[in-house]
Motif scaffolding. Structure first.
Motif, PDB file in Angstrom:
ATOM      1  N   HIS A  23       0.806  -1.215  -0.279  1.00 29.44           N
ATOM      2  CA  HIS A  23      -0.068  -0.002  -0.116  1.00 29.44           C
ATOM      3  C   HIS A  23       0.987   1.203   0.221  1.00 29.44           C
ATOM      4  O   HIS A  23       0.260   2.353  -0.514  1.00 29.44           O
ATOM      5  CB  HIS A  23      -1.020  -0.026   1.201  1.00 29.44           C
ATOM      6  CG  HIS A  23      -2.173  -0.834   0.941  1.00 29.44           C
ATOM      7  ND1 HIS A  23      -3.055  -0.842  -0.171  1.00 29.44           N
ATOM      8  CD2 HIS A  23      -2.589  -2.239   1.538  1.00 29.44           C
ATOM      9  CE1 HIS A  23      -4.075  -1.884   0.175  1.00 29.44           C
ATOM     10  NE2 HIS A  23      -3.559  -2.551   1.086  1.00 29.44           N
ATOM     11  N   GLU A  24       1.970   1.080   0.624  1.00 28.16           N
ATOM     12  CA  GLU A  24       2.928   2.394   0.663  1.00 28.16           C
ATOM     13  C   GLU A  24       3.403   2.521  -1.014  1.00 28.16           C
ATOM     14  O   GLU A  24       3.358   3.811  -1.536  1.00 28.16           O
ATOM     15  CB  GLU A  24       4.215   2.179   1.187  1.00 28.16           C
ATOM     16  CG  GLU A  24       4.032   2.586   2.735  1.00 28.16           C
ATOM     17  CD  GLU A  24       5.317   1.971   3.433  1.00 28.16           C
ATOM     18  OE1 GLU A  24       5.184   2.367   4.515  1.00 28.16           O
ATOM     19  OE2 GLU A  24       5.958   1.159   3.190  1.00 28.16           O
ATOM     20  N   ARG A  25       3.831   1.479  -1.553  1.00 25.75           N
ATOM     21  CA  ARG A  25       4.011   1.659  -3.260  1.00 25.75           C
ATOM     22  C   ARG A  25       2.980   2.367  -3.891  1.00 25.75           C
ATOM     23  O   ARG A  25       2.996   2.985  -4.817  1.00 25.75           O
ATOM     24  CB  ARG A  25       4.617   0.530  -3.525  1.00 25.75           C
ATOM     25  CG  ARG A  25       5.940  -0.106  -3.029  1.00 25.75           C
ATOM     26  CD  ARG A  25       6.654  -1.229  -3.648  1.00 25.75           C
ATOM     27  NE  ARG A  25       5.446  -2.255  -4.163  1.00 25.75           N
ATOM     28  CZ  ARG A  25       5.552  -3.421  -4.588  1.00 25.75           C
ATOM     29  NH1 ARG A  25       6.718  -4.046  -4.343  1.00 25.75           N
ATOM     30  NH2 ARG A  25       4.575  -4.409  -5.002  1.00 25.75           N
ATOM     31  N   ALA A  29       2.756   5.571  -5.919  1.00 27.97           N
ATOM     32  CA  ALA A  29       2.534   5.679  -7.327  1.00 27.97           C
ATOM     33  C   ALA A  29       1.387   6.649  -7.851  1.00 27.97           C
ATOM     34  O   ALA A  29       1.370   7.413  -8.715  1.00 27.97           O
ATOM     35  CB  ALA A  29       2.199   4.153  -7.868  1.00 27.97           C
ATOM     36  N   PHE A  30       0.351   6.628  -6.936  1.00 26.51           N
ATOM     37  CA  PHE A  30      -0.765   7.586  -7.200  1.00 26.51           C
ATOM     38  C   PHE A  30      -0.450   8.980  -6.877  1.00 26.51           C
ATOM     39  O   PHE A  30      -0.587   9.798  -7.569  1.00 26.51           O
ATOM     40  CB  PHE A  30      -1.933   7.248  -6.026  1.00 26.51           C
ATOM     41  CG  PHE A  30      -2.810   6.086  -6.725  1.00 26.51           C
ATOM     42  CD1 PHE A  30      -3.709   6.552  -7.907  1.00 26.51           C
ATOM     43  CD2 PHE A  30      -2.963   5.127  -6.214  1.00 26.51           C
ATOM     44  CE1 PHE A  30      -4.634   5.502  -8.253  1.00 26.51           C
ATOM     45  CE2 PHE A  30      -3.616   3.771  -6.523  1.00 26.51           C
ATOM     46  CZ  PHE A  30      -4.613   4.099  -7.542  1.00 26.51           C
ATOM     47  N   ALA A  31       0.323   9.315  -5.828  1.00 26.44           N
ATOM     48  CA  ALA A  31       0.796  10.421  -5.590  1.00 26.44           C
ATOM     49  C   ALA A  31       1.764  11.040  -6.432  1.00 26.44           C
ATOM     50  O   ALA A  31       1.410  12.454  -6.539  1.00 26.44           O
ATOM     51  CB  ALA A  31       1.440  10.340  -4.044  1.00 26.44           C
ATOM     52  N   ASN A  32       2.589  10.308  -7.112  1.00 27.21           N
ATOM     53  CA  ASN A  32       3.369  10.745  -8.095  1.00 27.21           C
ATOM     54  C   ASN A  32       2.669  10.800  -9.403  1.00 27.21           C
ATOM     55  O   ASN A  32       3.469  11.257 -10.437  1.00 27.21           O
ATOM     56  CB  ASN A  32       4.586   9.982  -8.335  1.00 27.21           C
ATOM     57  CG  ASN A  32       5.361  10.034  -6.902  1.00 27.21           C
ATOM     58  OD1 ASN A  32       5.497  11.233  -6.315  1.00 27.21           O
ATOM     59  ND2 ASN A  32       6.327   8.895  -6.655  1.00 27.21           N
ATOM     60  N   ILE A  43      -4.989  14.369  -8.964  1.00 26.56           N
ATOM     61  CA  ILE A  43      -4.183  13.416  -8.443  1.00 26.56           C
ATOM     62  C   ILE A  43      -4.258  13.403  -6.694  1.00 26.56           C
ATOM     63  O   ILE A  43      -4.279  12.492  -6.032  1.00 26.56           O
ATOM     64  CB  ILE A  43      -2.633  14.002  -8.500  1.00 26.56           C
ATOM     65  CG1 ILE A  43      -2.142  13.743  -9.955  1.00 26.56           C
ATOM     66  CG2 ILE A  43      -1.444  13.308  -7.465  1.00 26.56           C
ATOM     67  CD1 ILE A  43      -0.931  14.168 -10.382  1.00 26.56           C
ATOM     68  N   GLU A  44      -4.818  14.639  -6.237  1.00 25.80           N
ATOM     69  CA  GLU A  44      -5.090  14.672  -4.759  1.00 25.80           C
ATOM     70  C   GLU A  44      -6.150  13.961  -4.435  1.00 25.80           C
ATOM     71  O   GLU A  44      -6.063  13.218  -3.292  1.00 25.80           O
ATOM     72  CB  GLU A  44      -5.483  16.294  -4.236  1.00 25.80           C
ATOM     73  CG  GLU A  44      -4.047  17.253  -4.483  1.00 25.80           C
ATOM     74  CD  GLU A  44      -3.820  17.566  -5.837  1.00 25.80           C
ATOM     75  OE1 GLU A  44      -4.849  17.439  -6.613  1.00 25.80           O
ATOM     76  OE2 GLU A  44      -2.764  18.096  -6.047  1.00 25.80           O
ATOM     77  N   ARG A  48      -5.814  10.636  -2.078  1.00 24.57           N
ATOM     78  CA  ARG A  48      -6.520  10.496  -0.557  1.00 24.57           C
ATOM     79  C   ARG A  48      -7.259   9.320  -0.491  1.00 24.57           C
ATOM     80  O   ARG A  48      -7.046   8.654   0.488  1.00 24.57           O
ATOM     81  CB  ARG A  48      -7.680  11.623  -0.767  1.00 24.57           C
ATOM     82  CG  ARG A  48      -8.160  11.704   0.641  1.00 24.57           C
ATOM     83  CD  ARG A  48      -9.080  12.901   0.961  1.00 24.57           C
ATOM     84  NE  ARG A  48     -10.332  12.881  -0.306  1.00 24.57           N
ATOM     85  CZ  ARG A  48     -10.226  13.852  -1.100  1.00 24.57           C
ATOM     86  NH1 ARG A  48      -9.402  14.793  -1.428  1.00 24.57           N
ATOM     87  NH2 ARG A  48     -11.233  13.923  -2.211  1.00 24.57           N
ATOM     88  N   HIS A  49      -7.887   8.816  -1.670  1.00 27.66           N
ATOM     89  CA  HIS A  49      -8.413   7.274  -1.903  1.00 27.66           C
ATOM     90  C   HIS A  49      -7.192   6.250  -1.422  1.00 27.66           C
ATOM     91  O   HIS A  49      -7.867   5.162  -0.961  1.00 27.66           O
ATOM     92  CB  HIS A  49      -9.108   7.088  -3.085  1.00 27.66           C
ATOM     93  CG  HIS A  49     -10.437   7.822  -3.103  1.00 27.66           C
ATOM     94  ND1 HIS A  49     -11.481   7.542  -2.591  1.00 27.66           N
ATOM     95  CD2 HIS A  49     -10.630   9.162  -3.994  1.00 27.66           C
ATOM     96  CE1 HIS A  49     -12.528   8.666  -2.794  1.00 27.66           C
ATOM     97  NE2 HIS A  49     -12.007   9.506  -3.625  1.00 27.66           N
TER      98      HIS A  49
END
Length: 94
Positions: A23-25, A29-32, A43-44, A48-49
């Protein structure tokens, strides 16, 4: 702690840590913006999801360590019952 109990602790600890790492990865990946662009939204919003499952995975590991593992083999009522939730958590994998 006997070998069987230690094996369950080691197995579940590794599963919970792997889940956190996964989940960190995904969160990263979503944040980047590496994944999720085709999902719509900002992206935000996507980040968040993706953050919620990460927090859940971290909470499960913390709950496991502090409420079960910390009491295994200790004297008193908590030590006496700590193995029960351990076995319940391990049961689906046995």
């Amino acid at each position: 702690m006997n070998d069987s109990t230690q094996a369950m602790v080691d197995f579940l600890r590794e599963r919970y840590r792997t889940n956190v790492h996964t989940h960190e990865r995904l969160f990263s990946a979503f944040a980047n913006g590496q994944i999720g662009a085709d999902m719509g939204g900002t992206i935000e919003t996507r980040t968040r999801h993706a953050h919620q499952p990460l927090r859940e995975a971290e909470s499960m590991l913390e709950l496991f360590e502090h409420t079960i593992v910390a009491h295994l083999g200790t004297a008193g009522p908590m030590g006496a019952i700590a193995e029960q939730p351990l076995r319940i958590l391990a049961h689906p994998f046995l």
